[in-house]
Every structure is written in C-alpha cells, then in structure tokens.
Design an enzyme around this catalytic site. Structure first.
Site, mmCIF file in Angstrom:
data_model
loop_
_atom_site.group_PDB
_atom_site.id
_atom_site.type_symbol
_atom_site.label_atom_id
_atom_site.label_comp_id
_atom_site.label_asym_id
_atom_site.label_seq_id
_atom_site.Cartn_x
_atom_site.Cartn_y
_atom_site.Cartn_z
ATOM 1 N N GLY A 183 -10.311 -5.521 3.894
ATOM 2 C CA GLY A 183 -10.779 -4.661 3.442
ATOM 3 C C GLY A 183 -12.192 -4.778 2.835
ATOM 4 O O GLY A 183 -12.848 -6.240 3.870
ATOM 5 N N ARG A 184 -12.933 -3.961 1.984
ATOM 6 C CA ARG A 184 -14.338 -4.513 2.223
ATOM 7 C C ARG A 184 -14.991 -5.575 1.710
ATOM 8 O O ARG A 184 -15.722 -5.984 2.187
ATOM 9 C CB ARG A 184 -15.475 -3.186 0.686
ATOM 10 C CG ARG A 184 -15.104 -1.752 1.349
ATOM 11 C CD ARG A 184 -15.387 -1.089 0.210
ATOM 12 N NE ARG A 184 -14.360 -0.782 -0.226
ATOM 13 C CZ ARG A 184 -13.255 0.453 -0.332
ATOM 14 N NH1 ARG A 184 -13.730 1.107 0.086
ATOM 15 N NH2 ARG A 184 -12.369 0.105 -1.558
ATOM 16 N N ILE A 185 -14.221 -6.458 -0.048
ATOM 17 C CA ILE A 185 -14.865 -7.683 -0.238
ATOM 18 C C ILE A 185 -13.757 -8.942 0.381
ATOM 19 O O ILE A 185 -14.603 -9.878 0.944
ATOM 20 C CB ILE A 185 -14.367 -7.519 -1.766
ATOM 21 C CG1 ILE A 185 -15.210 -6.180 -2.612
ATOM 22 C CG2 ILE A 185 -14.641 -9.145 -2.250
ATOM 23 C CD1 ILE A 185 -13.834 -6.121 -3.658
ATOM 24 N N ALA A 214 -8.449 -11.238 -7.035
ATOM 25 C CA ALA A 214 -8.329 -9.524 -6.637
ATOM 26 C C ALA A 214 -7.880 -9.327 -7.870
ATOM 27 O O ALA A 214 -7.869 -8.559 -8.842
ATOM 28 C CB ALA A 214 -7.230 -9.445 -5.301
ATOM 29 N N ARG A 215 -6.497 -9.771 -8.801
ATOM 30 C CA ARG A 215 -5.585 -9.000 -9.325
ATOM 31 C C ARG A 215 -4.708 -10.269 -9.612
ATOM 32 O O ARG A 215 -3.699 -10.506 -9.329
ATOM 33 C CB ARG A 215 -4.635 -7.793 -9.411
ATOM 34 C CG ARG A 215 -5.920 -6.720 -9.264
ATOM 35 C CD ARG A 215 -6.466 -6.009 -11.093
ATOM 36 N NE ARG A 215 -6.857 -5.283 -10.887
ATOM 37 C CZ ARG A 215 -8.348 -5.004 -10.815
ATOM 38 N NH1 ARG A 215 -8.854 -6.170 -10.138
ATOM 39 N NH2 ARG A 215 -8.792 -4.338 -10.522
ATOM 40 N N GLU A 231 -4.142 -11.292 -18.537
ATOM 41 C CA GLU A 231 -5.291 -11.237 -19.231
ATOM 42 C C GLU A 231 -5.763 -10.430 -20.688
ATOM 43 O O GLU A 231 -4.820 -9.394 -20.578
ATOM 44 C CB GLU A 231 -5.998 -10.508 -17.774
ATOM 45 C CG GLU A 231 -6.549 -11.451 -16.843
ATOM 46 C CD GLU A 231 -7.693 -10.342 -15.606
ATOM 47 O OE1 GLU A 231 -8.502 -9.408 -16.634
ATOM 48 O OE2 GLU A 231 -7.391 -10.816 -14.480
ATOM 49 N N HIS A 272 -12.229 -13.342 -15.190
ATOM 50 C CA HIS A 272 -12.523 -11.673 -14.681
ATOM 51 C C HIS A 272 -13.664 -11.164 -14.914
ATOM 52 O O HIS A 272 -14.758 -10.081 -14.990
ATOM 53 C CB HIS A 272 -11.208 -10.555 -15.067
ATOM 54 C CG HIS A 272 -11.175 -9.478 -14.127
ATOM 55 N ND1 HIS A 272 -10.417 -8.966 -13.882
ATOM 56 C CD2 HIS A 272 -12.049 -9.107 -13.111
ATOM 57 C CE1 HIS A 272 -9.804 -7.820 -13.348
ATOM 58 N NE2 HIS A 272 -11.190 -8.509 -12.510
ATOM 59 N N ILE A 273 -15.020 -11.632 -14.039
ATOM 60 C CA ILE A 273 -16.117 -11.492 -13.520
ATOM 61 C C ILE A 273 -17.209 -11.154 -12.126
ATOM 62 O O ILE A 273 -18.002 -11.444 -12.238
ATOM 63 C CB ILE A 273 -17.093 -12.761 -14.998
ATOM 64 C CG1 ILE A 273 -17.181 -14.134 -13.579
ATOM 65 C CG2 ILE A 273 -17.138 -12.982 -16.035
ATOM 66 C CD1 ILE A 273 -17.940 -14.882 -14.186
ATOM 67 N N GLY A 274 -15.469 -10.767 -11.047
ATOM 68 C CA GLY A 274 -16.186 -10.256 -10.487
ATOM 69 C C GLY A 274 -16.787 -9.229 -10.147
ATOM 70 O O GLY A 274 -18.086 -9.948 -9.104
HETATM 71 P P1 NAP Z 1 -10.259 -2.720 0.089
HETATM 72 O O1 NAP Z 1 -11.272 -2.228 0.551
HETATM 73 O O2 NAP Z 1 -9.621 -1.161 -0.218
HETATM 74 O O3 NAP Z 1 -9.832 -3.676 0.406
HETATM 75 C C1 NAP Z 1 -8.100 -3.960 0.664
HETATM 76 C C2 NAP Z 1 -7.606 -4.781 2.134
HETATM 77 O O4 NAP Z 1 -6.057 -4.974 1.256
HETATM 78 C C3 NAP Z 1 -7.507 -3.596 2.634
HETATM 79 O O5 NAP Z 1 -7.824 -3.437 4.477
HETATM 80 C C4 NAP Z 1 -5.942 -3.575 3.093
HETATM 81 O O6 NAP Z 1 -5.455 -2.793 4.636
HETATM 82 C C5 NAP Z 1 -5.051 -4.701 1.875
HETATM 83 N N1 NAP Z 1 -3.682 -4.483 1.670
HETATM 84 C C6 NAP Z 1 -3.543 -3.626 1.223
HETATM 85 N N2 NAP Z 1 -1.900 -3.799 0.674
HETATM 86 C C7 NAP Z 1 -2.658 -4.971 1.625
HETATM 87 C C8 NAP Z 1 -0.997 -6.217 2.048
HETATM 88 N N3 NAP Z 1 0.715 -5.668 1.189
HETATM 89 N N4 NAP Z 1 -0.945 -7.186 2.377
HETATM 90 C C9 NAP Z 1 -2.526 -7.766 2.579
HETATM 91 N N5 NAP Z 1 -3.487 -6.814 2.803
HETATM 92 C C10 NAP Z 1 -2.956 -5.366 2.351
HETATM 93 O O7 NAP Z 1 -10.187 -3.294 -1.884
HETATM 94 P P2 NAP Z 1 -12.259 -3.813 -1.723
HETATM 95 O O8 NAP Z 1 -13.189 -3.052 -2.339
HETATM 96 O O9 NAP Z 1 -12.435 -4.672 -1.316
HETATM 97 O O10 NAP Z 1 -11.262 -4.206 -3.237
HETATM 98 C C11 NAP Z 1 -9.389 -5.273 -3.285
HETATM 99 C C12 NAP Z 1 -8.682 -5.732 -4.189
HETATM 100 O O11 NAP Z 1 -9.908 -6.696 -5.358
HETATM 101 C C13 NAP Z 1 -9.182 -4.510 -5.257
HETATM 102 O O12 NAP Z 1 -8.216 -3.971 -5.223
HETATM 103 C C14 NAP Z 1 -9.474 -5.305 -7.014
HETATM 104 O O13 NAP Z 1 -8.157 -5.277 -7.544
HETATM 105 C C15 NAP Z 1 -10.088 -6.520 -6.366
HETATM 106 N N6 NAP Z 1 -11.666 -6.096 -7.302
HETATM 107 C C16 NAP Z 1 -11.771 -7.607 -8.323
HETATM 108 C C17 NAP Z 1 -12.990 -7.486 -9.284
HETATM 109 C C18 NAP Z 1 -13.076 -8.667 -10.064
HETATM 110 O O14 NAP Z 1 -13.478 -7.841 -10.982
HETATM 111 N N7 NAP Z 1 -12.078 -10.276 -10.045
HETATM 112 C C19 NAP Z 1 -14.104 -6.858 -8.090
HETATM 113 C C20 NAP Z 1 -13.433 -5.587 -7.660
HETATM 114 C C21 NAP Z 1 -12.856 -5.460 -7.320
HETATM 115 P P3 NAP Z 1 -5.765 -1.421 4.440
HETATM 116 O O15 NAP Z 1 -7.343 -1.912 5.383
HETATM 117 O O16 NAP Z 1 -5.481 -1.896 6.320
HETATM 118 O O17 NAP Z 1 -4.796 -0.607 3.923
#
Ligand code: NAP
Length: 321
Positions: free
Chosen positions: A156-158, A238-239, A268, A287-289
């Site tokens: 996805g975005r990240i 991610a989580r 956590e 958890h400092i992403g």
């Molecule tokens: P996003 O743009 O929604 O990207 C998530 C991606 O995961 C999407 O491309 C989605 O596919 C894919 N996905 C969903 N279910 C899946 C599966 N079963 N197997 C493989 N891929 C799958 O979200 P984002 O903004 O990149 O953020 C991603 C995650 O990072 C968040 O949900 C959050 O938990 C985590 N995060 C952590 C921190 C931190 O502080 N460590 C900070 C920010 C985010 P589709 O696009 O095809 O639906």
C-alpha cells in the site's frame, strides 16, 4: 450546545488550537500515560468527539455505551483498535491519518533494515561495553543489501514507498503481495505481484506493511517463517499481532533468519521477559514508525479537521470506511 472533544493523549498543540478556534471545548489527557478503560469511558460520556490513540480499545462494548458520540479520529493510519463497522451502525464516523506518515514509517523500516543488515546492535554494544580492542577483519560481518531481492508484504502507501527506496536506492528486485495489482508501482520499480509462498521463498528481505485484519493476524507463524530463505531478514513495522514471537525466536536461533527488526510487538509494550530481547540479532523499537515532528504535526491537523467535519455532520477528509 457546546461540542466537547476528548484527546486521549497529549499530541501536537496544533490540533487543540484548531478545535478551540471553532469554539469546541477540548478535554485533554495531560498525564503522560494512556487512560484506563474506566477513565476513557467516563471522559467519553462528556464528549461528542474523540481523538484516540492506537492503544485505546474502542470495541463494541465501549461504542454501545457511548453511542452519543458523533465522530472518532484515530491518531494513526492503522485502526484495528476501533470496531469501525459497529461504529458505522451507530452512526459514529471514524477517521484516521493516512499519507502524512508514509515517509516517516518507510524510513523507519529502512532504518531497521540497515541496522539489522550491519549488526548495529552488537556493534554499538561492543563499543559501549569496552570490548573494542582492535579493528576486526572477521568481526560483525553483515549482509550487503545492493542487488538483493525484497518482498513487500502489503504494498500500500508505506509498502510501496519502502519498495521504491529499496529498488531505486539499493538496486533490489521487488516482489510484493496485496489484495490487488499495483500497476503504477510495478511500472516504476519493475515489482512483481506474487503469492505469499513465493515471496517468502525468494526474498532476502521480507518487510511487512499490511494492516492487522483477521486475514493477517498471525500470518508470520511457524509455517510461513519456515518458508523464508536461509540468511534472510524479517522487518515488521505494521502491527505486532501479524507475527508469532515464539516462532520468530525459533527461526532467529536455528540459523534460518539472519536478523529481525521490529517496530511493533505483541503485546505492546513488550514484556521485559521476552526471549527476543536476549537475542543480538533481534532489534526492537517502541513503535516509533510515525515519530517525526512533521508526521505527528500533520496527523494532529488531520485529526482536528476530521473531528470538525464529523461534528458538523459532514463526510470526513480521512474516513476509514
Ligand atoms: P495501506 O495503504 O492501506 O496499505 C496496506 C496494504 O496492505 C494494501 O496495499 C492492501 O492491499 C494490503 N493488504 C491488505 N490485506 C492484505 C493481505 N491479507 N495480504 C497482503 N496484503 C494485504 O496502509 P498504509 O498507510 O501503507 O499502512 C499500512 C499499515 O502500517 C497500517 O495499517 C498500520 O497498521 C501500519 N503502520 C504502522 C506504523 C508504525 O508506527 N509502526 C505507522 C503507520 C502505519 P490492497 O491495496 O490491494 O487492498
């Protein structure tokens, strides 16, 4: 009636300022700790909107008891702590803070990867403990990243930003998993969408960026870690519930994985007794992403705008459903 918004932890003041400019009363948890579930419930009773943290559990029981709420904005992009489907049935809008933390989180994943590849944890420990006696021709030998194969789990975005950095900066071949094809990403990085099995068998680096859902909970278990290449690196920003820590420990100590870098753990905060903390090849961060000044300020502003829109009965700028 004056609207009241509870902010469950101290966040950049921009949010409070913006809300107050709209005549909204703000209740802020000024203590340097999360609210207990009782405190959260009691303060929510006096509020029409909430700005919540990923550590706040907003489940069915909480929502049913606070069905008067109009809007909740999570100070995060992930929203697995909120039962947003149930909130919707109660007419409570739920928002999050996408995009503005993409660079910060991908850069943190990169930081973990570089630190793991070059044994940074052991190397700094060597200096600090006074064991740096000589230049070591055979010491701290790490993994060179250039030209390797990386698997992005959840492009996805990240995940896509991480893939771009790895491809453009380190000449890596990129494999990815997602629920749908990412044609622009494929074009810009020559990335290839594959099944999880293939990604794990081929990649030298596996970086997790999918959301926590019922499909991804415990995805990295004994069976899937066993598919990973000998000498590979596992990164999870991610989580924590996406990987099984016992299985991870097993594959970090049996010679399969070279190292793991975790920004997220389960639970956590991580227990100080976690066996992972005893390993020199497991680097754990609290958890400092998204913890950059820029990202957190933008997240605060989105939350404030989400709340104002929700209280006005408008559609949220960043809605999770
Ligand atoms: P996003 O743009 O929604 O990207 C998530 C991606 O995961 C999407 O491309 C989605 O596919 C894919 N996905 C969903 N279910 C899946 C599966 N079963 N197997 C493989 N891929 C799958 O979200 P984002 O903004 O990149 O953020 C991603 C995650 O990072 C968040 O949900 C959050 O938990 C985590 N995060 C952590 C921190 C931190 O502080 N460590 C900070 C920010 C985010 P589709 O696009 O095809 O639906």
């Amino acid at each position: 009636m004056t609207q009241s918004v509870l902010i469950t932890r101290r966040i950049p003041e921009l949010a409070m300022k913006k809300l107050k400019e709209q005549g909204i009363n703000v209740i802020e948890n000024s203590e340097d700790r999360p609210l207990s579930s009782r405190e959260l419930h009691d303060l929510a009773q006096r509020s029409t909107g909430l700005i919540t943290m990923l550590s706040d559990k907003i489940d069915k029981d909480f929502l049913a008891a606070n069905s008067h709420l109009k809007v909740i904005s999570n100070f995060a992009v992930g929203h697995n702590n909120i039962d947003s489907a149930f909130a919707k049935t109660l007419g409570i809008q739920v928002g999050n803070t996408p995009d503005v933390l993409t660079h910060a989180t991908a850069e943190l994943a990169m930081t973990l990867l570089l630190a793991c590849a070059r044994n940074l944890q052991s190397a700094t420990q060597n200096v600090k403990s006074g064991q740096w006696n000589n230049w070591e021709p055979m010491g701290f030998l790490g993994m060179e990243l250039y030209g390797k194969c990386a698997a992005i789990i959840g492009a996805g975005r990240i995940g896509q930003r991480m893939g771009e950095i790895l491809n453009k900066g380190f000449g890596m071949n990129i494999l990815y998993t997602a629920q749908s094809d990412k044609k622009d990403f494929e074009k810009s990085t020559q990335a290839r969408r594959v099944e999880l099995n293939e990604a794990l068998q081929m990649a030298d680096i596996v970086s997790v960026h999918c959301p926590l859902t019922e499909n991804t909970r415990n995805l990295f278990n004994q069976k899937n870690f066993a598919l990973m290449k000998k000498g590979s690196i596992f990164i999870n920003t991610a989580r924590g519930e996406i990987h099984d820590e016992k299985a991870l420990h097993h594959f970090l100590t049996n010679g399969t994985l070279f190292a793991a870098g975790l920004d997220v753990t389960n639970p956590e905060p991580m227990s100080m007794n976690s066996e992972l903390l005893k390993l020199p090849n497991c680097l754990v961060l609290p958890h400092i992403g998204s913890a950059t000044v820029t990202a957190r300020q933008e997240m605060a502003l989105i939350c404030a705008r989400n709340i104002i829109q929700g209280l006005n009965g408008e559609k949220l700028e960043c809605s999770v459903v």
